[in-house]
Design a protein around this motif. Structure first.
Motif, PDB file in Angstrom:
ATOM      1  N   SER A 142      -6.287   6.995 -84.048  1.00  0.00           N
ATOM      2  CA  SER A 142      -5.588   7.033 -82.760  1.00  0.00           C
ATOM      3  C   SER A 142      -4.363   6.124 -82.794  1.00  0.00           C
ATOM      4  CB  SER A 142      -6.518   6.600 -81.630  1.00  0.00           C
ATOM      5  OG  SER A 142      -6.888   5.252 -81.783  1.00  0.00           O
ATOM      6  N   CYS A 143      -3.551   6.284 -81.758  1.00  0.00           N
ATOM      7  CA  CYS A 143      -2.361   5.463 -81.568  1.00  0.00           C
ATOM      8  C   CYS A 143      -2.451   4.857 -80.179  1.00  0.00           C
ATOM      9  CB  CYS A 143      -1.115   6.323 -81.704  1.00  0.00           C
ATOM     10  SG  CYS A 143       0.421   5.440 -81.454  1.00  0.00           S
ATOM     11  N   GLN A 144      -2.158   3.554 -80.060  1.00  0.00           N
ATOM     12  CA  GLN A 144      -2.260   2.858 -78.783  1.00  0.00           C
ATOM     13  C   GLN A 144      -0.921   2.216 -78.431  1.00  0.00           C
ATOM     14  OE1 GLN A 144      -5.288  -0.081 -79.437  1.00  0.00           O
ATOM     15  NE2 GLN A 144      -6.939   1.368 -79.067  1.00  0.00           N
ATOM     16  N   ALA A 145      -0.541   2.330 -77.177  1.00  0.00           N
ATOM     17  CA  ALA A 145       0.623   1.612 -76.648  1.00  0.00           C
ATOM     18  C   ALA A 145       0.091   0.446 -75.831  1.00  0.00           C
ATOM     19  CB  ALA A 145       1.476   2.525 -75.779  1.00  0.00           C
ATOM     20  N   ILE A 146       0.543  -0.750 -76.188  1.00  0.00           N
ATOM     21  CA  ILE A 146       0.045  -1.965 -75.544  1.00  0.00           C
ATOM     22  C   ILE A 146       1.238  -2.792 -75.098  1.00  0.00           C
ATOM     23  CG2 ILE A 146      -1.284  -4.083 -75.925  1.00  0.00           C
ATOM     24  CD1 ILE A 146      -2.888  -2.467 -78.010  1.00  0.00           C
ATOM     25  N   PRO A 147       1.225  -3.265 -73.849  1.00  0.00           N
ATOM     26  CA  PRO A 147       2.357  -4.075 -73.389  1.00  0.00           C
ATOM     27  C   PRO A 147       2.404  -5.426 -74.095  1.00  0.00           C
ATOM     28  CG  PRO A 147       0.655  -4.027 -71.714  1.00  0.00           C
ATOM     29  CD  PRO A 147       0.216  -3.099 -72.805  1.00  0.00           C
ATOM     30  N   ILE A 148       3.619  -5.851 -74.449  1.00  0.00           N
ATOM     31  CA  ILE A 148       3.803  -7.166 -75.055  1.00  0.00           C
ATOM     32  C   ILE A 148       3.746  -8.201 -73.940  1.00  0.00           C
ATOM     33  CG2 ILE A 148       5.386  -8.608 -76.370  1.00  0.00           C
ATOM     34  CD1 ILE A 148       6.507  -5.925 -77.520  1.00  0.00           C
ATOM     35  N   SER A 149       4.512  -7.963 -72.932  1.00  0.00           N
ATOM     36  CA  SER A 149       4.478  -8.708 -71.676  1.00  0.00           C
ATOM     37  C   SER A 149       5.200  -7.818 -70.680  1.00  0.00           C
ATOM     38  CB  SER A 149       5.153 -10.072 -71.795  1.00  0.00           C
ATOM     39  OG  SER A 149       6.542  -9.917 -71.867  1.00  0.00           O
ATOM     40  N   ALA A 184       7.770  -8.227 -69.049  1.00  0.00           N
ATOM     41  CA  ALA A 184       9.230  -8.287 -69.132  1.00  0.00           C
ATOM     42  C   ALA A 184       9.766  -7.761 -70.460  1.00  0.00           C
ATOM     43  CB  ALA A 184       9.692  -9.719 -68.922  1.00  0.00           C
ATOM     44  N   ARG A 185       8.974  -7.811 -71.522  1.00  0.00           N
ATOM     45  CA  ARG A 185       9.502  -7.487 -72.847  1.00  0.00           C
ATOM     46  C   ARG A 185       9.319  -6.036 -73.247  1.00  0.00           C
ATOM     47  NH1 ARG A 185       7.287 -11.729 -76.852  1.00  0.00           N
ATOM     48  NH2 ARG A 185       8.225 -10.295 -78.333  1.00  0.00           N
ATOM     49  N   GLY A 186       8.256  -5.377 -72.829  1.00  0.00           N
ATOM     50  CA  GLY A 186       8.089  -3.980 -73.192  1.00  0.00           C
ATOM     51  C   GLY A 186       6.757  -3.674 -73.846  1.00  0.00           C
ATOM     52  N   TRP A 187       6.795  -2.751 -74.814  1.00  0.00           N
ATOM     53  CA  TRP A 187       5.587  -2.177 -75.414  1.00  0.00           C
ATOM     54  C   TRP A 187       5.624  -2.267 -76.931  1.00  0.00           C
ATOM     55  CZ3 TRP A 187       1.892  -0.104 -72.167  1.00  0.00           C
ATOM     56  CH2 TRP A 187       2.273   0.036 -70.837  1.00  0.00           C
ATOM     57  N   THR A 188       4.450  -2.187 -77.542  1.00  0.00           N
ATOM     58  CA  THR A 188       4.319  -2.090 -78.986  1.00  0.00           C
ATOM     59  C   THR A 188       3.321  -0.982 -79.300  1.00  0.00           C
ATOM     60  OG1 THR A 188       3.934  -3.309 -81.035  1.00  0.00           O
ATOM     61  CG2 THR A 188       2.496  -3.827 -79.199  1.00  0.00           C
ATOM     62  N   LEU A 189       3.405  -0.433 -80.509  1.00  0.00           N
ATOM     63  CA  LEU A 189       2.466   0.599 -80.938  1.00  0.00           C
ATOM     64  C   LEU A 189       1.499   0.026 -81.963  1.00  0.00           C
ATOM     65  CD1 LEU A 189       4.678   3.790 -81.425  1.00  0.00           C
ATOM     66  CD2 LEU A 189       3.020   3.352 -79.623  1.00  0.00           C
ATOM     67  N   LYS A 190       0.239   0.352 -81.786  1.00  0.00           N
ATOM     68  CA  LYS A 190      -0.794  -0.041 -82.741  1.00  0.00           C
ATOM     69  C   LYS A 190      -1.541   1.214 -83.154  1.00  0.00           C
ATOM     70  CE  LYS A 190      -1.238  -4.699 -81.014  1.00  0.00           C
ATOM     71  NZ  LYS A 190      -0.671  -5.465 -82.061  1.00  0.00           N
ATOM     72  N   PHE A 191      -1.844   1.304 -84.442  1.00  0.00           N
ATOM     73  CA  PHE A 191      -2.526   2.466 -84.992  1.00  0.00           C
ATOM     74  C   PHE A 191      -3.913   2.051 -85.441  1.00  0.00           C
ATOM     75  CE2 PHE A 191       2.010   2.780 -85.785  1.00  0.00           C
ATOM     76  CZ  PHE A 191       2.304   3.946 -85.117  1.00  0.00           C
ATOM     77  N   VAL A 192      -4.923   2.816 -85.043  1.00  0.00           N
ATOM     78  CA  VAL A 192      -6.307   2.529 -85.406  1.00  0.00           C
ATOM     79  C   VAL A 192      -6.704   3.509 -86.508  1.00  0.00           C
ATOM     80  CG1 VAL A 192      -8.678   2.344 -84.593  1.00  0.00           C
ATOM     81  CG2 VAL A 192      -6.784   1.757 -83.058  1.00  0.00           C
ATOM     82  N   THR A 193      -7.149   2.958 -87.648  1.00  0.00           N
ATOM     83  CA  THR A 193      -7.562   3.809 -88.757  1.00  0.00           C
ATOM     84  C   THR A 193      -8.989   4.290 -88.545  1.00  0.00           C
ATOM     85  OG1 THR A 193      -8.467   2.021 -90.108  1.00  0.00           O
ATOM     86  CG2 THR A 193      -6.104   2.464 -90.337  1.00  0.00           C
ATOM     87  N   LYS A 194      -9.404   5.224 -89.354  1.00  0.00           N
ATOM     88  CA  LYS A 194     -10.769   5.741 -89.260  1.00  0.00           C
ATOM     89  C   LYS A 194     -11.792   4.674 -89.636  1.00  0.00           C
ATOM     90  CE  LYS A 194      -9.396  10.407 -89.512  1.00  0.00           C
ATOM     91  NZ  LYS A 194      -9.626  11.746 -89.855  1.00  0.00           N
ATOM     92  N   GLN A 195     -11.362   3.626 -90.354  1.00  0.00           N
ATOM     93  CA  GLN A 195     -12.230   2.490 -90.688  1.00  0.00           C
ATOM     94  C   GLN A 195     -12.138   1.399 -89.617  1.00  0.00           C
ATOM     95  OE1 GLN A 195     -10.014   3.787 -93.060  1.00  0.00           O
ATOM     96  NE2 GLN A 195     -11.640   5.050 -93.913  1.00  0.00           N
ATOM     97  N   GLU A 196     -11.508   1.707 -88.491  1.00  0.00           N
ATOM     98  CA  GLU A 196     -11.361   0.821 -87.330  1.00  0.00           C
ATOM     99  C   GLU A 196     -10.485  -0.404 -87.599  1.00  0.00           C
ATOM    100  OE1 GLU A 196     -15.058   0.066 -85.370  1.00  0.00           O
ATOM    101  OE2 GLU A 196     -15.609   2.171 -85.386  1.00  0.00           O
ATOM    102  N   GLU A 197      -9.570  -0.305 -88.560  1.00  0.00           N
ATOM    103  CA  GLU A 197      -8.576  -1.347 -88.773  1.00  0.00           C
ATOM    104  C   GLU A 197      -7.394  -1.068 -87.842  1.00  0.00           C
ATOM    105  OE1 GLU A 197      -7.482  -2.223 -92.884  1.00  0.00           O
ATOM    106  OE2 GLU A 197      -9.168  -0.955 -93.474  1.00  0.00           O
ATOM    107  N   VAL A 198      -6.734  -2.112 -87.395  1.00  0.00           N
ATOM    108  CA  VAL A 198      -5.585  -1.956 -86.504  1.00  0.00           C
ATOM    109  C   VAL A 198      -4.317  -2.334 -87.270  1.00  0.00           C
ATOM    110  CG1 VAL A 198      -4.517  -2.710 -84.356  1.00  0.00           C
ATOM    111  CG2 VAL A 198      -6.997  -2.446 -84.487  1.00  0.00           C
TER     112      VAL A 198
END
Length: 81
Positions: A12-19, A21-35
């Motif tokens: 999966s792909c996750q969008a998570i706010p940095i703060s 005021a600053r915006g967003w970042t993308l995090k990718f979750v692997t099938k082995q549950e690594e981010v």
């Protein structure tokens, strides 16, 4: 990231706010549950997006059809357009 996506590494792909005021970042979750965090090409710092739409556009370019959005305990999925 596109090559890893095509190889079926990501779950999966996750969008998570940095703060707020600053915006967003993308995090990718692997099938082995690594981010894995999307970093800038020329440095090891996280890539920051000013808007959720910008983050979703990059997720779509990589190949994701769905984006998980997470703000604290609030989480939902959206289809990227």
């Amino acid at each position: 990231m596109k090559l890893l996506f095509k190889a079926g590494v990501f779950d999966s792909c996750q969008a998570i706010p940095i703060s707020m005021a600053r915006g967003w970042t993308l995090k990718f979750v692997t099938k082995q549950e690594e981010v894995i965090t999307l970093d800038l090409q020329r440095s090891k710092s996280e890539r920051e997006f000013k808007s959720l739409d910008g983050a979703a556009a990059v997720a779509k370019r990589i190949g994701f059809e769905w984006l998980k959005v997470q703000i604290g305990d609030l989480e939902w999925q959206e289809k990227v357009k």
